[in-house]
Every structure is written in C-alpha cells, then in structure tokens.
Design an enzyme around this catalytic site. Sequence first.
Site, PDB file in Angstrom:
ATOM      1  N   LYS A 111       2.981   4.768  -0.200  1.00  0.00           N
ATOM      2  CA  LYS A 111       3.383   3.412   0.183  1.00  0.00           C
ATOM      3  C   LYS A 111       4.518   3.411   1.192  1.00  0.00           C
ATOM      4  O   LYS A 111       4.540   2.595   2.108  1.00  0.00           O
ATOM      5  CB  LYS A 111       3.753   2.583  -1.045  1.00  0.00           C
ATOM      6  CG  LYS A 111       2.521   2.259  -1.877  1.00  0.00           C
ATOM      7  CD  LYS A 111       2.751   1.138  -2.852  1.00  0.00           C
ATOM      8  CE  LYS A 111       1.409   0.760  -3.492  1.00  0.00           C
ATOM      9  NZ  LYS A 111       1.576   0.052  -4.753  1.00  0.00           N
ATOM     10  N   LYS A 191     -12.304   2.478  -4.306  1.00  0.00           N
ATOM     11  CA  LYS A 191     -12.057   1.903  -5.620  1.00  0.00           C
ATOM     12  C   LYS A 191     -12.050   0.374  -5.521  1.00  0.00           C
ATOM     13  O   LYS A 191     -11.571  -0.183  -4.542  1.00  0.00           O
ATOM     14  CB  LYS A 191     -10.680   2.411  -6.082  1.00  0.00           C
ATOM     15  CG  LYS A 191     -10.278   1.989  -7.457  1.00  0.00           C
ATOM     16  CD  LYS A 191      -8.948   2.630  -7.833  1.00  0.00           C
ATOM     17  CE  LYS A 191      -8.255   1.801  -8.889  1.00  0.00           C
ATOM     18  NZ  LYS A 191      -7.004   2.360  -9.355  1.00  0.00           N
ATOM     19  N   LYS A 194      -8.656  -5.789  -5.142  1.00  0.00           N
ATOM     20  CA  LYS A 194      -8.594  -7.109  -4.537  1.00  0.00           C
ATOM     21  C   LYS A 194      -8.223  -7.051  -3.062  1.00  0.00           C
ATOM     22  O   LYS A 194      -8.779  -7.765  -2.242  1.00  0.00           O
ATOM     23  CB  LYS A 194      -7.582  -7.973  -5.287  1.00  0.00           C
ATOM     24  CG  LYS A 194      -8.148  -9.353  -5.512  1.00  0.00           C
ATOM     25  CD  LYS A 194      -7.349 -10.180  -6.448  1.00  0.00           C
ATOM     26  CE  LYS A 194      -8.321 -10.808  -7.428  1.00  0.00           C
ATOM     27  NZ  LYS A 194      -7.665 -11.599  -8.442  1.00  0.00           N
TER      28      LYS A 194
END
Length: 324
Positions: A111, A191, A194
């Site tokens: 990240k 995967k 959303k």
Amino acid sequence: MSTIFSGIQPSGELHIGNYLGAVKNWVELQSKYECIYCIVDYHAIIGDFEPESLRRRTRQMAVSLMAAGIDPAKSTLFVQSMVPEHTELAWIFNTVTPVGELERQTQYKDKSQRQESVNAGLLIYPVLQAADILLYRADLIPVGEDQVQHLELARDVARKWNAKFASEYFPEPKPLLTATRRIMGLDGQAKMSKSLGNTIGLLESQEDVWAKLRPAVTDPARVRKTDPGTPEVCNIYNLHKAFNDAATVEHVATQCRTAGWGCIDCKKVLMDGMMRELTPIRERARELEAHPEIVTDALAAGAAKSGEIARRTMTTVRETMGLR
Ligand code: TRP
C-alpha cells in the site's frame, strides 16, 4: 473456552466473496465459542473517505452481517469506534512495537508503495488490529491467509508487553484459517473485491445477480457450446462448489467436460443454488431495513457488552503500567 474475535471493514453491503470466505464461517462459530465480531471503522479512516459514506457503509455492513446470520443473541456485534478503548490500547502497544516489524508487513509495503505520502496510520494499522484482539484477550482469530502476518505481529506485541509488564496477561492469538479458498471475481482474474467491481452483492435482487452472472468469465476453451471444458479452471465451477451439493457439483463437472451443457445452462444451475441460500438472507435484510431500530439496538447492546470487557482490560493494563 476460547474467545473468538474477528473484524471486518465497513465496506457497505457484503459480497459473496466476503460471505463465503469469512462471514459464513463466523456464523457457524457462534454456536461453538464465545464470539466477538467488530466492524472496524477506525481502520477504515486511513485512506480517503467521506464521513457520510462511512456512516452509511458501517450501517449496511451491520445489516448484511445480521441478515447473513450473525445473531446478537449468540455473539457480540459492535462498531469499533463505539468502544474507544481500542485506540487507547493501540497507543500503549505502539510503545512496545518495533517500527522495523511494521515496515516489513507485506500489506504495508504494497500500500505504501502506491502512495506518494504515507500517513502514520497505515504503518500502525496492525497495532490497532492487535489491540482489537487483545482487548478481549481473544485467542482464536478467524481470518484469511492475507491476515496471518498481522496476527504474527499481534502475538509479538502480546509477548513483548507480557515480558515487560505482566507475564501471561495477554494470550497469543492464533489464526483460525477459513477452509474456503479465496473467491475470485466475476472476471476470473482477481480476488473478488468491491474496488475492482467484480463482485456479486449478497443482497442483490435475482435479476441483478443474473445480469452479472450471465456474462461472467468461464473456461476460455469453451468458445462454442460444443467445445468441451475443464471445470477446474472455471471460476463458475468454483462457485458451484460453494452453493451446490456434491452430487450437483459432480453432474456440473461431467456436463462441462462432455459439452453436454453450454456455459449458460451451467450458470442457470448455479443461479438456483445461489438463490436457495441468498433469498432468505435478502429477505432478512429487507426486514432489518424496515425496522432499523433492531440494528441500532443490537449494535448498542454489543458495544455495551464489549465495552465492559474492554474497560476491565484497560483498568488492569493502566494499573500494571503505573498509569494513574
Ligand atoms: N485487517 C482486517 C482485514 O482487513 C480487519 C481487522 C481489523 C481484523 N481488526 C481485526 C481481523 C482483528 C481480525 C481481527 O480484513
């Protein structure tokens, strides 16, 4: 008896990936253990977000969880920020956590690389997670593979705090890995998530589910209906295993290998299996939406129950450390 703790991000409505990969297992654990389930909104404010959207997503997550079968009469369900002791214990744990270990966390490395300015919250995310768990002295943590490293850190934090202040006060929490393999998105590429827009919502109408399922990616070898396929490479086959019984799954595999069915036929059978499981969940969600006070009351009761344990833990922690 073991105490189970797990957390989920307030991402709004559950999708079938989080349902199959996590929440369905949480529901089963309720009858075997003391379970505490938390919607982790303090974790959700690290990236950009809109306050109104956060509030709405937190609420929708609570509705989804209760509709999916998390029963406030059996387990404790609450929103993290309703029990502010989570952040207090996280601060204390920051003081026994080596920065080097936080920098080695895979999720942090991934990240932080994608951002030009990294806030401190992203680095100490796993410390807050350790506090979530240890505040309740939980020892079994149902999570997916991707959280195993965070749990190692939680064990390390428990060990370090114990060594410094009070040996064996905090147990070392162990992961309880969910049996279901991770659910791939409808693109069959990544995967289900959303942010990738490849999901089926748990509460979507039959028509909306079909509109997504119909064009979903299958075995690329099946260009024509007469081309035989390999079920094992097909994401739809994987979903059959989650929603249909063994005999149906075997029949599906045979029809695919022999090109007895086209992919649409196969998807219709999947649709039947999915609706058998999802329709009652959707109906419960409609019920909860019509009576919002049921959800509000459940979350308040959950926060009262978890708050009591949390305050007890913090009293011990403060006293042990010479605070106040
Ligand atoms: N980090 C977890 C996730 O993204 C969510 C989480 C927060 C959690 N606190 C937790 C999971 C405590 C288990 C235990 O999925």
